[in-house]
Design an enzyme around this catalytic site. Sequence first.
Site, PDB file in Angstrom:
ATOM      1  N   SER A   4       0.828  -1.143  -0.019  1.00  0.00           N
ATOM      2  CA  SER A   4       0.118   0.102   0.097  1.00  0.00           C
ATOM      3  C   SER A   4       1.020   1.186  -0.115  1.00  0.00           C
ATOM      4  O   SER A   4       0.357   2.341  -0.194  1.00  0.00           O
ATOM      5  CB  SER A   4      -0.601   0.107   1.157  1.00  0.00           C
ATOM      6  OG  SER A   4      -0.135  -0.167   2.360  1.00  0.00           O
ATOM      7  N   HIS A  21      -3.401  -2.889  -5.375  1.00  0.00           N
ATOM      8  CA  HIS A  21      -3.397  -2.501  -4.172  1.00  0.00           C
ATOM      9  C   HIS A  21      -5.093  -2.682  -3.666  1.00  0.00           C
ATOM     10  O   HIS A  21      -5.898  -1.836  -4.098  1.00  0.00           O
ATOM     11  CB  HIS A  21      -2.970  -1.069  -3.628  1.00  0.00           C
ATOM     12  CG  HIS A  21      -3.272  -0.597  -2.580  1.00  0.00           C
ATOM     13  ND1 HIS A  21      -3.495   0.902  -2.517  1.00  0.00           N
ATOM     14  CD2 HIS A  21      -3.366  -1.122  -1.261  1.00  0.00           C
ATOM     15  CE1 HIS A  21      -3.826   1.044  -0.923  1.00  0.00           C
ATOM     16  NE2 HIS A  21      -3.725  -0.133  -0.445  1.00  0.00           N
ATOM     17  N   GLU A  29      -6.718  -0.188  -6.453  1.00  0.00           N
ATOM     18  CA  GLU A  29      -5.674   0.678  -7.284  1.00  0.00           C
ATOM     19  C   GLU A  29      -4.570  -0.119  -7.851  1.00  0.00           C
ATOM     20  O   GLU A  29      -3.997  -1.305  -7.428  1.00  0.00           O
ATOM     21  CB  GLU A  29      -4.879   1.184  -6.055  1.00  0.00           C
ATOM     22  CG  GLU A  29      -5.492   2.766  -6.037  1.00  0.00           C
ATOM     23  CD  GLU A  29      -4.519   3.503  -5.025  1.00  0.00           C
ATOM     24  OE1 GLU A  29      -4.526   4.736  -4.951  1.00  0.00           O
ATOM     25  OE2 GLU A  29      -3.849   3.093  -4.102  1.00  0.00           O
ATOM     26  N   ASN A  75      -3.792   6.685  -0.496  1.00  0.00           N
ATOM     27  CA  ASN A  75      -3.122   6.741   0.767  1.00  0.00           C
ATOM     28  C   ASN A  75      -2.223   8.027   0.909  1.00  0.00           C
ATOM     29  O   ASN A  75      -2.268   8.829   1.928  1.00  0.00           O
ATOM     30  CB  ASN A  75      -2.257   5.823   1.056  1.00  0.00           C
ATOM     31  CG  ASN A  75      -2.866   4.217   1.502  1.00  0.00           C
ATOM     32  OD1 ASN A  75      -4.338   4.611   1.848  1.00  0.00           O
ATOM     33  ND2 ASN A  75      -2.775   3.263   1.436  1.00  0.00           N
TER      34      ASN A  75
END
Length: 707
Positions: free
Chosen positions: A414, A435, A447, A485
């Site tokens: 991540s 991800h 992702e 993120n």
Amino acid sequence: MNNLVTISTHDDIAVITIDNPPVNALSPGVPEGILAAIDQVNESPALRAAVVIGAGRTFVAGADIKEFGKMTSGSRSRGSLLPLLLRIEDSKKPVVMAIHGTAFGGGLELAMAGHYRVAAPTAQVGQPEVKLGIIPGAGGTQRLPRLVGVAKAVEMCANGNPISAREAAALGLIDQLIEGNLAAEAVTFARGVASQPARKTRERTEKLGSAAECAPIFAAARDLAHKKQRGLMAPLAAIDAVEAATRLSFEEGCEAEARLFTECLFSDQSKALIHVFFSEREVGKIPDIPKETPAIPVNRVAVVGSGTMGGGIAMVFANAGIPVMLKDVDQEALDLGLGKIKKNYASSVQRGRFTQAYVDERLQLIKPVLSYDAFSDVDMVVEAVFEGMALKKTVFAELDRACRSGTILATNTSTLNIDEIAGATSRPESVIGTHFFSPANVMRLLEIVRGKASSKAVIASCLQLSKKLGKIGVLVGNCRGFVGNRMFGPYRREAQFLVEEGAEVQAVDEALVEFGNAMGPLATGDLAGLDVGWRIRKEYRYLEKPGIRQPIAEDRLCELGRFGQKTLKGWYRYDESRRASVDPEVGALVRKWSADAGIPQRQITASEIVDRCIYALVNEGARILEEGYALRAADIDIIYLNGYGFPPYRGGPMWHVDTVGLRKVYQRICELHEQHGELWAPAPLLKQLAEAGKTFADYDKQQLAAA
Ligand code: T1G
């Protein structure tokens, strides 16, 4: 007739075919073509009845959503649909609607104006308009309760979910299911009813019930809408419209529906949800990867690591019917991982989501292994081991040895650098980031992280595979934290700063929940585990710029072992069933840490909380766009709607600030820059767009035109 609607005759029966690919939407010319055909049937003495059918893969999937943006409150082209439906209903000769694929929105309204409906058993029918922030606008809320009853109609119009043709037949919406050749058997059906008087749906009132009978239905529906569709105006409007059907004449009911439809159509919520509709379809289009790019078939998969993420990812593949090997370091770890998978499936059976038989089949597809040697024939591997670079490199070196050439080597990291991981293999072109979001078997977002060397075939394969897995795959660049993120960092940073400056923990979360987020930033940290971010911050401490303020509270909480839900203590306190309660101890601790750090305390409003958290997110999003790590602002919106619980009726963070007005947002960010320093330096792209009076949507159009 026009080329969108054609008519052919089978002796005494006419077949009217709608041919407007890809989904036979009621685009300009289609309603007019159908009308002309119906008139022709009624004028022709030789013809006794008509069948209306869709060419290609579906019946009519609704009004043309692309036309909505062109509508003004004056011009409701929708007008052309209602008279058409009345004309069909008033046809002297029976009109049989033959449905395959989908009859959605205006498509189902068209079908209900017909005198009979036949369908392929695989067909689906529904009024999904609320998913676009509107309600049925062509009599659907008036005809549907007349055919399926009030309770079912209010459910279908308020939640927008389709029902199967079989269920529709059981409800009386479909008159006959056709297993064989739909067109041919529809003609036979039409011949069978040609001499019978054509029953008009609008005159069928036997299923409308009395006001007294209906009142509890509407009350329950409103309760449910408030609970399940928090903040959305369309579901409540749909309930009002169906209620009108039980109280007013058909004509008056249609007027009530029209008023509610127009209110919804010109609302920000509808504009946002229509943006979401098209953006969900746009994310799969990559300018330098043509649609025809050959994809690598993915029919056998392996997952390395059977922890929370690895186990969830294995379930995703099994749920899609793809056999998956699950590897871990030893039997004990494997048993633990499989145990969690079985527990997850068992709770899905308990909640009625899956049958036991379905689960047994899925579990058959998950094969535990202890060696890489079993990987010699898989099409793809997803690595989901502990988030440490050294370990990931070891695993990828093993995969490079064990897997045949052409196998897709994906990592579920991540935050870590995809190119560095790829560097541990001799085939970086086969390495890519996939991800998944926790819980992987639930969250829709995937992702897909493009490494410098990731081949177009590998990227195209992952984008296609994401659809098969029931995910929304969004292609992003390889920067730290990728897109989701990376933006979440500033969002949660501001949440911590606000608590350190005097805001109550629950006040910060409540402000963002009131804004529409599924959960507040601090409670989200507790859910994910505060230690995850803490470990990463410690690993990247060397990257922190001197003199730049860093949040202190969460690190301090972690030093006390308060990792969140997993330790029943984090920002909140949790009981065994993970119910959260405010923990006064945290407030006191933060007051002390802030005093020690010399952070002045003050009253903080909910609007400041929302501004700082949301604008920090968007400012970082603008940086990501200008650095090229996201293709479109719309991609960022889809990431936040499907991975971070952002409210769909705001369209996503980038669309939201377009709605607020970029100039206003930019000015607010400049104020925050004044007050809080460098962390709030406006992103150049945001500054540029704001000063030019442009939006992120304009930026996307410009990028598309330049591609
Ligand atoms: N209008 C315009 N374009 C549409 C469309 C529509 N209704 N439906 C799909 N498309 C485009 C879509 O953008 C994509 O384009 C392509 O078709 C294939 O779609 C009066 C007011 C039918 C289940 O909400 O749910 O009727 O990206 O990728 O996965 O009361 O499309 O290729 O350029 O989704 O096979 C109500 C919306 C309208 C249904 C097929 N109807 N569509 O799914 O293909 S409001 C809907 C869908 C209304 C009335 C009111 C799905 C589908 P492109 P796709 P798919």
